[in-house]
Scaffold this motif. Sequence first.
Motif, PDB file in Angstrom:
ATOM      1  N   GLN A  37      29.568  40.769 -25.786  1.00 36.06           N
ATOM      2  CA  GLN A  37      29.121  41.749 -26.617  1.00 36.06           C
ATOM      3  C   GLN A  37      27.590  41.676 -27.102  1.00 36.06           C
ATOM      4  OE1 GLN A  37      32.419  43.935 -26.216  1.00 36.06           O
ATOM      5  NE2 GLN A  37      31.072  44.446 -27.787  1.00 36.06           N
ATOM      6  N   SER A  38      26.936  42.552 -27.193  1.00 33.85           N
ATOM      7  CA  SER A  38      25.599  42.506 -27.729  1.00 33.85           C
ATOM      8  C   SER A  38      25.264  43.887 -28.545  1.00 33.85           C
ATOM      9  CB  SER A  38      24.604  42.401 -26.631  1.00 33.85           C
ATOM     10  OG  SER A  38      23.261  42.516 -27.345  1.00 33.85           O
ATOM     11  N   VAL A  39      24.302  43.839 -29.410  1.00 36.61           N
ATOM     12  CA  VAL A  39      23.917  45.107 -30.139  1.00 36.61           C
ATOM     13  C   VAL A  39      22.392  45.228 -30.092  1.00 36.61           C
ATOM     14  CG1 VAL A  39      26.116  45.290 -31.781  1.00 36.61           C
ATOM     15  CG2 VAL A  39      23.835  43.876 -32.341  1.00 36.61           C
ATOM     16  N   LYS A  40      21.988  44.372 -29.402  1.00 32.94           N
ATOM     17  CA  LYS A  40      20.238  44.551 -29.204  1.00 32.94           C
ATOM     18  C   LYS A  40      19.894  45.479 -28.031  1.00 32.94           C
ATOM     19  CE  LYS A  40      19.606  39.550 -30.600  1.00 32.94           C
ATOM     20  NZ  LYS A  40      19.373  38.376 -29.846  1.00 32.94           N
ATOM     21  N   GLY A  55      20.847  48.641 -31.606  1.00 29.70           N
ATOM     22  CA  GLY A  55      21.793  48.811 -32.633  1.00 29.70           C
ATOM     23  C   GLY A  55      23.204  49.142 -32.202  1.00 29.70           C
ATOM     24  N   THR A  56      23.217  49.672 -30.889  1.00 32.55           N
ATOM     25  CA  THR A  56      24.344  50.176 -30.038  1.00 32.55           C
ATOM     26  C   THR A  56      25.163  49.307 -29.417  1.00 32.55           C
ATOM     27  OG1 THR A  56      23.186  52.318 -29.634  1.00 32.55           O
ATOM     28  CG2 THR A  56      25.294  51.884 -28.405  1.00 32.55           C
ATOM     29  N   ALA A  57      26.520  49.124 -29.918  1.00 30.65           N
ATOM     30  CA  ALA A  57      27.131  47.956 -29.308  1.00 30.65           C
ATOM     31  C   ALA A  57      27.480  48.259 -27.581  1.00 30.65           C
ATOM     32  CB  ALA A  57      28.563  47.908 -29.816  1.00 30.65           C
ATOM     33  N   HIS A  58      27.459  47.014 -27.069  1.00 36.00           N
ATOM     34  CA  HIS A  58      27.443  47.408 -25.421  1.00 36.00           C
ATOM     35  C   HIS A  58      27.848  45.958 -24.947  1.00 36.00           C
ATOM     36  CE1 HIS A  58      23.290  46.202 -26.174  1.00 36.00           C
ATOM     37  NE2 HIS A  58      23.323  45.605 -24.942  1.00 36.00           N
ATOM     38  N   HIS A  72      22.859  45.029 -18.938  1.00 41.52           N
ATOM     39  CA  HIS A  72      23.444  45.425 -20.202  1.00 41.52           C
ATOM     40  C   HIS A  72      24.047  46.729 -19.825  1.00 41.52           C
ATOM     41  CE1 HIS A  72      21.246  42.719 -23.092  1.00 41.52           C
ATOM     42  NE2 HIS A  72      20.549  42.609 -22.102  1.00 41.52           N
ATOM     43  N   HIS A  74      26.814  50.166 -20.983  1.00 45.06           N
ATOM     44  CA  HIS A  74      27.627  50.904 -21.833  1.00 45.06           C
ATOM     45  C   HIS A  74      29.145  50.278 -21.862  1.00 45.06           C
ATOM     46  CE1 HIS A  74      24.787  54.127 -21.956  1.00 45.06           C
ATOM     47  NE2 HIS A  74      24.749  53.888 -23.227  1.00 45.06           N
TER      48      HIS A  74
END
Length: 86
Positions: A37-40, A55-58, A72, A74
């Motif tokens: 998981q990442s949000v960067k 800032g979007t979870a992906h 990365h 979605h």
Amino acid sequence: MPRRHRAARDRAAPEDPRPPAGLAAARLQAPGYVVRQSVKGPYRCPGCQQMIPAGTAHVVVLEDGDPESRRHWHTPCWERELRRLR
């Protein structure tokens, strides 16, 4: 075309990299891949070619043993890709 930094190209990859932090849910895992998981961001999703804003979870997907393959995605795009791979 800009040159790559020679020192980065010549540097050997670490033999035993530390395991990735924040592994994604089991339903998002696939054999031969590391999924976390990442949000960067921002990044461009290879599934839909749309931007993933900061800032979007992906999810971040790497093929085992190939750190250059990091992409990365979605989360729904990666789920579609998983169905295609299976």
